[in-house]
Scaffold this motif. Structure first.
Motif, mmCIF file in Angstrom:
data_model
loop_
_atom_site.group_PDB
_atom_site.id
_atom_site.type_symbol
_atom_site.label_atom_id
_atom_site.label_comp_id
_atom_site.label_asym_id
_atom_site.label_seq_id
_atom_site.Cartn_x
_atom_site.Cartn_y
_atom_site.Cartn_z
ATOM 1 N N VAL A 23 0.831 -1.209 0.000
ATOM 2 C CA VAL A 23 0.000 0.000 0.000
ATOM 3 C C VAL A 23 0.864 1.258 0.000
ATOM 4 C CG1 VAL A 23 -1.816 1.223 1.278
ATOM 5 C CG2 VAL A 23 -1.822 -1.272 1.194
ATOM 6 N N ALA A 24 2.120 1.137 0.400
ATOM 7 C CA ALA A 24 2.995 2.310 0.508
ATOM 8 C C ALA A 24 3.204 3.002 -0.837
ATOM 9 C CB ALA A 24 4.341 1.903 1.100
ATOM 10 N N ASN A 25 2.945 2.325 -1.933
ATOM 11 C CA ASN A 25 3.068 2.959 -3.247
ATOM 12 C C ASN A 25 1.831 3.753 -3.627
ATOM 13 O OD1 ASN A 25 5.648 1.873 -3.898
ATOM 14 N ND2 ASN A 25 4.682 -0.096 -4.293
ATOM 15 N N ARG A 26 0.725 3.580 -2.858
ATOM 16 C CA ARG A 26 -0.544 4.233 -3.213
ATOM 17 C C ARG A 26 -0.577 5.662 -2.686
ATOM 18 N NH1 ARG A 26 -4.975 1.391 -4.479
ATOM 19 N NH2 ARG A 26 -5.717 3.487 -4.973
ATOM 20 N N THR A 27 0.238 6.496 -3.302
ATOM 21 C CA THR A 27 0.280 7.895 -2.873
ATOM 22 C C THR A 27 -1.015 8.621 -3.201
ATOM 23 O OG1 THR A 27 1.301 8.531 -4.974
ATOM 24 C CG2 THR A 27 2.779 7.973 -3.143
ATOM 25 N N ASP A 28 -1.887 7.987 -3.989
ATOM 26 C CA ASP A 28 -3.157 8.605 -4.351
ATOM 27 C C ASP A 28 -4.211 8.452 -3.260
ATOM 28 O OD1 ASP A 28 -2.976 5.815 -5.015
ATOM 29 O OD2 ASP A 28 -4.966 5.989 -5.934
ATOM 30 N N LEU A 29 -3.979 7.577 -2.298
ATOM 31 C CA LEU A 29 -4.946 7.352 -1.234
ATOM 32 C C LEU A 29 -4.941 8.503 -0.239
ATOM 33 C CD1 LEU A 29 -4.358 3.571 -0.419
ATOM 34 C CD2 LEU A 29 -6.216 4.558 -1.772
ATOM 35 N N ASP A 30 -6.141 8.877 0.222
ATOM 36 C CA ASP A 30 -6.223 9.941 1.231
ATOM 37 C C ASP A 30 -5.479 9.541 2.501
ATOM 38 O OD1 ASP A 30 -7.739 11.488 -0.446
ATOM 39 O OD2 ASP A 30 -9.669 10.826 0.378
ATOM 40 N N LYS A 31 -5.535 8.267 2.861
ATOM 41 C CA LYS A 31 -4.907 7.810 4.088
ATOM 42 C C LYS A 31 -3.382 7.800 4.014
ATOM 43 C CE LYS A 31 -8.639 5.122 6.169
ATOM 44 N NZ LYS A 31 -8.623 5.889 7.436
ATOM 45 N N PHE A 32 -2.827 7.918 2.823
ATOM 46 C CA PHE A 32 -1.372 7.916 2.694
ATOM 47 C C PHE A 32 -0.749 9.085 3.468
ATOM 48 C CE2 PHE A 32 2.611 9.147 0.670
ATOM 49 C CZ PHE A 32 3.277 7.935 0.562
ATOM 50 N N ARG A 33 -1.425 10.238 3.458
ATOM 51 C CA ARG A 33 -0.861 11.432 4.082
ATOM 52 C C ARG A 33 -0.787 11.323 5.606
ATOM 53 N NH1 ARG A 33 2.476 14.584 2.358
ATOM 54 N NH2 ARG A 33 1.695 16.279 3.688
ATOM 55 N N SER A 34 -1.516 10.376 6.203
ATOM 56 C CA SER A 34 -1.477 10.231 7.659
ATOM 57 C C SER A 34 -1.016 8.834 8.063
ATOM 58 C CB SER A 34 -2.863 10.517 8.253
ATOM 59 O OG SER A 34 -3.841 9.689 7.664
ATOM 60 N N ALA A 35 -0.269 8.189 7.174
ATOM 61 C CA ALA A 35 0.147 6.809 7.414
ATOM 62 C C ALA A 35 1.581 6.732 7.921
ATOM 63 C CB ALA A 35 0.005 5.995 6.125
ATOM 64 N N LEU A 36 1.945 5.529 8.370
ATOM 65 C CA LEU A 36 3.307 5.199 8.766
ATOM 66 C C LEU A 36 3.709 3.889 8.105
ATOM 67 C CD1 LEU A 36 3.028 5.952 12.587
ATOM 68 C CD2 LEU A 36 4.428 7.245 10.944
ATOM 69 N N LEU A 37 4.995 3.779 7.785
ATOM 70 C CA LEU A 37 5.509 2.503 7.296
ATOM 71 C C LEU A 37 5.811 1.571 8.461
ATOM 72 C CD1 LEU A 37 7.937 3.299 4.360
ATOM 73 C CD2 LEU A 37 5.617 2.406 4.268
ATOM 74 N N LYS A 38 6.093 2.163 9.613
ATOM 75 C CA LYS A 38 6.411 1.347 10.776
ATOM 76 C C LYS A 38 5.907 2.062 12.021
ATOM 77 C CE LYS A 38 10.110 -1.079 10.532
ATOM 78 N NZ LYS A 38 11.518 -1.551 10.511
ATOM 79 N N ALA A 39 5.190 1.293 12.860
ATOM 80 C CA ALA A 39 4.747 1.785 14.165
ATOM 81 C C ALA A 39 4.913 0.636 15.145
ATOM 82 C CB ALA A 39 3.311 2.280 14.106
ATOM 83 N N ARG A 40 6.154 0.249 15.330
ATOM 84 C CA ARG A 40 6.471 -0.897 16.190
ATOM 85 C C ARG A 40 6.499 -0.473 17.651
ATOM 86 N NH1 ARG A 40 12.428 -3.731 16.644
ATOM 87 N NH2 ARG A 40 11.871 -5.302 18.234
ATOM 88 N N ASN A 41 5.829 -1.237 18.470
ATOM 89 C CA ASN A 41 5.720 -0.925 19.893
ATOM 90 C C ASN A 41 5.262 0.508 20.109
ATOM 91 O OD1 ASN A 41 6.253 -3.354 21.318
ATOM 92 N ND2 ASN A 41 8.415 -3.181 20.784
ATOM 93 N N CYS A 42 4.262 0.857 19.327
ATOM 94 C CA CYS A 42 3.652 2.180 19.428
ATOM 95 C C CYS A 42 2.134 2.036 19.447
ATOM 96 C CB CYS A 42 4.054 3.068 18.246
ATOM 97 S SG CYS A 42 5.802 3.507 18.203
ATOM 98 N N PHE A 43 1.471 3.015 20.038
ATOM 99 C CA PHE A 43 0.020 3.140 19.978
ATOM 100 C C PHE A 43 -0.314 4.402 19.187
ATOM 101 C CE2 PHE A 43 -0.661 0.871 24.330
ATOM 102 C CZ PHE A 43 -0.334 -0.339 23.741
ATOM 103 N N VAL A 44 -1.476 4.368 18.523
ATOM 104 C CA VAL A 44 -1.917 5.524 17.742
ATOM 105 C C VAL A 44 -3.167 6.092 18.383
ATOM 106 C CG1 VAL A 44 -2.675 6.335 15.483
ATOM 107 C CG2 VAL A 44 -0.980 4.499 15.636
ATOM 108 N N LYS A 45 -3.152 7.388 18.621
ATOM 109 C CA LYS A 45 -4.326 8.047 19.183
ATOM 110 C C LYS A 45 -5.328 8.345 18.066
ATOM 111 C CE LYS A 45 -2.165 10.046 23.279
ATOM 112 N NZ LYS A 45 -1.920 11.262 24.090
#
Length: 945
Positions: A23-45
């Motif tokens: 999905v990381a190649n889908r720069t056309d997706l709205d969610k791309f602008r708020s995404a992460l490639l890695k969120a290891r041992n992290c929580f997202v608010k």
């Protein structure tokens, strides 16, 4: 923009969570602008920030370090919840993170634990397993807990499970099964054993990938290496009939083609697993540089790095790896892709299908009796089952003639009776009734006056009874002679007994629960639905004041509902020939295929999840035997992990365990269905399943999913805001069970973790600590399996760490971090100086990585760029390293000690020469026990190179 112009790119939110490389190649997706490639041992608010997850706090060691256990909540009231540790043969009780010294014995085996289903009513927890009768765990006080089997006042009898006269037939007992089945599709699969017996299972991993590298320059040529063979393993195991077993066929990689590359290893073949056994995939081929020594008269001796390849490691004699056939200077003649893995399951179980009966008769109508069959019917697996006998009872009349005081014999009335008096008499005639033949009550009284050799009354009355009743005549005559005829009308008597002992194929001992009508032979009988051979209910719940049971081995697609308001009564009552509305109900959920029910969820409607589709029974009107209409809603299938209610939606793990879906009503389609919530993060379940889950409503509306390899996938989920943000959690060990406890205003997530400490494997109950709203970093617990030490008197020694004895721990003490502190044999540590506050535990690594840089309105993909600075928008943060990749980082420099909030300008080190590359990422690594919360990142970018 010009080549060297600086560009400021602001990412203000991360509430799309971690996305997959695909999905990381889908720069056309709205969610791309708020995404992460890695969120290891992290929580997202939900509103966008990503933060380092809190550590886990130690609660207790489980009873058995070498056996699995699960956790479950006992919700006593809004303020008090108990934590239940359910293991092999026991349940332990915890309150407020303290073991209450309460342990209750159970019949559950380790194999049962993953199949347990729960439903609570007041202070009673119903536990269904499928292999044992439903168990009731009851709380009397904090320290008084008792477990007992569910004792039904009446079981459910299925007329399809009985004699031919009832349009049924006795189920085949242990049928012959011959099976040879192969699973070869990559990914998860399930296998339901058709019968109990010995199975031969062949597991094969997938072959490793080969590699081909085209190299220019002085070392021109085609360098190839072949993939390694996979492991091939044959095991014999005993499987239980009707039990669902899970496995994974290892992924098959493709051969790797590269050009002018650095050292590279091709993908290894995936590991194949089934029921605790595994077969490794073959190793991937490797391309590397080796040092060659050269010598000449002119130049002397020198060395040079030259390309080379090595074949992948062979793990056994299983599926082959990828192969390149070459000639000359590496010219390739042919290429063969790796062979895929598989699981082959076979058995040859001999059965016996000669069980039937054309007649049964009891030795008595009450008490402990012997049941006899004219043909082979009984077997040991029926002990505990109930047998209902149907006797057609003829009319019967007892006559009493009396001139004084007399009592007639009793007659058993099933429905209607008639009483007629004759003669000229004076006195009273009384009909007495009894349900047990021992205790009598007045039922009817007839009075006649006698004078001048004549009476003034003779009775003629017809009546009915609601239950089987003995009636007799009692006469007290003061004059003349009376003759009384009491007649029982014809009826069908239904009585049943529970089998207590298997004697032979034609005889069994039993205890009569509801009296039989006769000891005569009858060809009409039926069997109850639950016993060791047929299996016990796998699912339990409550709906419209009925106890709901579902799915056993014999009826994997059935739902049973108790009588309304009478949870232990599954009887069917008729009035005027019609089944009453409050009678018990049995429904079969069959829609072309007989999928097994996995879960029931009671809400406004009753939701039923099978391993192939999803059903509802509407709650818009009262459910009755004649008004219960199951409707299939979708055809996804559900895994063994319990579906989770989140607001008005249900979140469940789809069949095969690699996708998470929600389930909600749609006004557009007038149907229930939902979305694949994991569509953007499929990499988190590659070659592994999600096997357990829990939901924590506060503070982040987050779901915790344990995977089959002992890690966790986290989903921040707010459906009406379209927030579906994934991240991942791992620890030094394996997560095995998870549950959320709601107590007052606090949600706390508890886990069972298997850890190997100093060479010893132990299992711990731990919970994720809070993330406090404070600037004092000593109030944060950012280590795993940790505990906080506090003392008014400063000290350099801390004791009570027996679980770490002989190993090493990390310590945050009065704000200073000490790594790899040795723990002595008695569980004590010595710090370099005296402290008053300390947190001791196991460190874990958190990683945050942004996707490739993209500019709104145009693309910069493929362009050379350099992220020279990153402005981190932080809240109460400390520690960490930053770079443009995991292999090239520098420490984040803070302006002062303590927790930092605000925009922090950091220099981003860049690995390539000149710092220009094509990705433009920011990578952050955190391995110190400090909090870190990132609410936005500004990348300062230059283009060119």
């Amino acid at each position: 923009m010009s080549q060297k112009e600086q560009y400021y790119d602001f990412q203000p939110s991360f509430n799309s969570g971690e996305i997959s490389p695909d999905v990381a190649n889908r720069t056309d997706l709205d969610k791309f602008r708020s995404a992460l490639l890695k969120a290891r041992n992290c929580f997202v608010k939900p509103y966008g920030a990503v933060y380092r997850r809190p550590g886990t706090r130690f609660v207790a060691e489980t009873k058995y370090p070498d056996k699995k256990c699960i956790l479950h909540e006992f919700d006593y009231n809004a303020a008090i919840s108990y934590l239940l540790e359910i293991g092999v043969g026991y349940i332990r009780v915890y309150k407020d993170n303290t073991y209450m010294n309460v342990e209750v014995a159970t019949p559950f085996t380790e194999e049962d634990l993953g199949n347990l289903r729960f439903a609570q009513s007041a202070d009673t927890l119903f536990i269904a397993s499928g292999t044992h009768n439903v168990q009731l765990l009851q709380r009397y006080t904090d320290v008084d807990w008792r477990l007992s089997e569910m004792d039904l006042t009446s079981p459910y009898f299925d007329v399809a499970n009985g004699s031919e006269g009832l349009n049924g037939n006795v189920p085949v007992y242990n049928p012959s099964i011959k099976l040879n089945l192969r699973f070869s599709t990559q990914g998860s699969f399930i296998f339901t054993a058709p019968a109990t017996g010995t199975y031969t299972v062949v597991l094969a991993g997938s072959g490793g990938a080969g590699i081909s590298e085209s190299h220019g320059g002085d070392g021109w040529g085609q360098y190839t290496g072949n993939g390694g063979k996979a492991e091939l393993k044959t095991v014999t195991m005993t499987l239980k009939g009707g039990t669902v077993y899970r496995g994974v066929v290892g992924s098959k990689p493709n051969n790797l083609w590269i050009e002018n590359a650095g050292e590279t290893t091709a993908p290894a073949g995936g590991t194949t697993t089934f029921n605790g056994q595994s077969a490794q995939g073959g190793g991937g081929a490797r391309y590397y540089f080796k040092t060659e020594t050269y010598e000449s008269a002119e130049s002397g001796t020198w060395t040079k790095e030259v390309p080379a390849t090595a074949n992948g490691t062979d793990r056994g004699n299983g599926p082959s790896g990828g192969i390149f056939v070459t000639h000359g200077k590496g010219e390739i003649d042919s290429e063969t892709q790796p062979q895929g893995g598989y699981v082959n399951i076979s058995c040859d179980i001999k059965g016996d299908n000669n069980y039937s009966a054309d007649g049964l008769w009891p030795s008595g109508v009450t008490g402990n009796i012997t049941l006899n069959s004219s043909t082979r019917l009984f077997r040991s697996g029926l002990v505990g089952a109930c047998v209902k006998l149907y006797h057609n009872m003829p009319s019967q009349t007892v006559t009493l003639e009396s001139t004084g005081s007399a009592t007639s014999a009793a007659v058993l009335v099933g429905k209607s009776w008639k009483c007629v008096t004759h003669g000229k008499w004076g006195g009273t005639v009384t009909l007495e009734a009894s349900t047990d033949g021992q205790t009598w009550r007045q039922y009817r009284v007839y009075t006649s006056k006698y004078a001048d050799n004549n009476g003034d009354f003779n009775a003629s009355e017809t009546g009915t009874v609601d239950e089987y009743t003995y009636i007799r005549v009692k006469a007290t005559i003061t004059g003349g002679t009376v003759t009384v005829d009491l007649t029982r009308m014809t009826y069908t008597h239904e009585g049943y007994a529970q089998i207590t002992k298997y004697v032979s194929d034609t005889q069994a001992q039993a205890k009569v629960i509801k009296q039989f009508g006769s000891t005569e032979k009858t060809a009409l009988y039926s069997m109850s639905c639950w016993c060791p051979e047929y299996g016990y209910p796998r699912c339990v719940g409550f709906f419209q004041d009925r106890l709901i049971l579902a799915a056993n081995k014999l009826y994997p697609y059935a739902v049973w509902m108790s009588r309304t308001g009478d949870y232990y009564n599954f009887s069917v009552e008729k009035a005027d020939g019609k089944v009453t509305d409050d009678s018990a109900i049995m429904l079969s959920l069959v829609n072309r295929k007989e999928y097994a029910i996995q879960h029931i969820v009671a809400f406004t409607d009753l939701f039923i999840f099978t391993d192939g589709n999803e059903w509802i029974i509407s709650g818009s009107s009262t459910v009755t035997p004649t008004a219960a209409s199951p409707r299939v809603q979708s055809a996804r299938g559900c895994e063994g992990a319990e579906p989770i209610l989140v607001g008005g939606r249900i979140v469940y793990i789809q069949r095969r365990g690699t996708s998470v879906r929600d389930f909600a009503y749609s006004y557009d389609t007038d149907n229930y269905d939902g979305a694949d919530l994991s569509i953007l993060a499929k990499h988190l379940t590659e070659n592994r399943q999600m096997v357990d889950g829990a939901y924590q409503q506060d503070p982040n509306s987050m779901l915790y999913f344990i995977t089959s390899d002992g890690k966790m996938n986290m989903l921040t989920y707010v459906a009406n805001q379209k927030v579906y943000a994934w991240s991942s959690v791992d620890t030094e060990g394996k997560f095995e069970s998870v549950v959320n406890l709601v107590s007052g205003y606090r949600d706390t997530v508890y886990v069972v973790v298997s850890r190997t400490l100093n060479g010893n494997t132990k299992r711990f109950i731990e919970y994720f600590s809070d993330y406090p709203d404070t600037e004092d970093w000593m109030e944060y617990s950012m280590l795993d399996c940790s505990e906080q030490w506090r003392s008014e008197q400063r000290s350099s020694s801390i004791a009570g760490l027996g679980r770490f004895a002989g190993g090493k721990v990390d310590v945050l003490a009065d704000g200073e971090y000490y790594k790899d502190v040795a723990v002595d044999a008695n569980g004590g540590i010595i710090l370099p100086k005296e402290v008053s506050k300390a947190t001791v535990g196991i460190r874990y690594i958190s990683e945050i990585e942004t996707p490739n840089l993209e500019v709104s309105g145009q693309t910069v993909q493929g362009k050379y760029k350099k992220v020279s600075e990153a402005i981190l928008r932080l809240t109460r943060s400390q520690g960490g390293e930053i770079g443009n990749s995991s292999s090239f980082v520098d420490p984040i420099v803070y302006p002062e000690d303590g927790l930092y909030s605000g925009d922090l300008e950091t220099v981003v080190p860049n690995q390539p020469t000149g710092g220009y590359e094509k990705l433009g990422r920011v990578y952050i690594k955190l391995d110190e026990p400090y909090p870190f919360e990132l609410s936005g990142v500004i990348r300062v970018v230059s283009f060119g190179g």
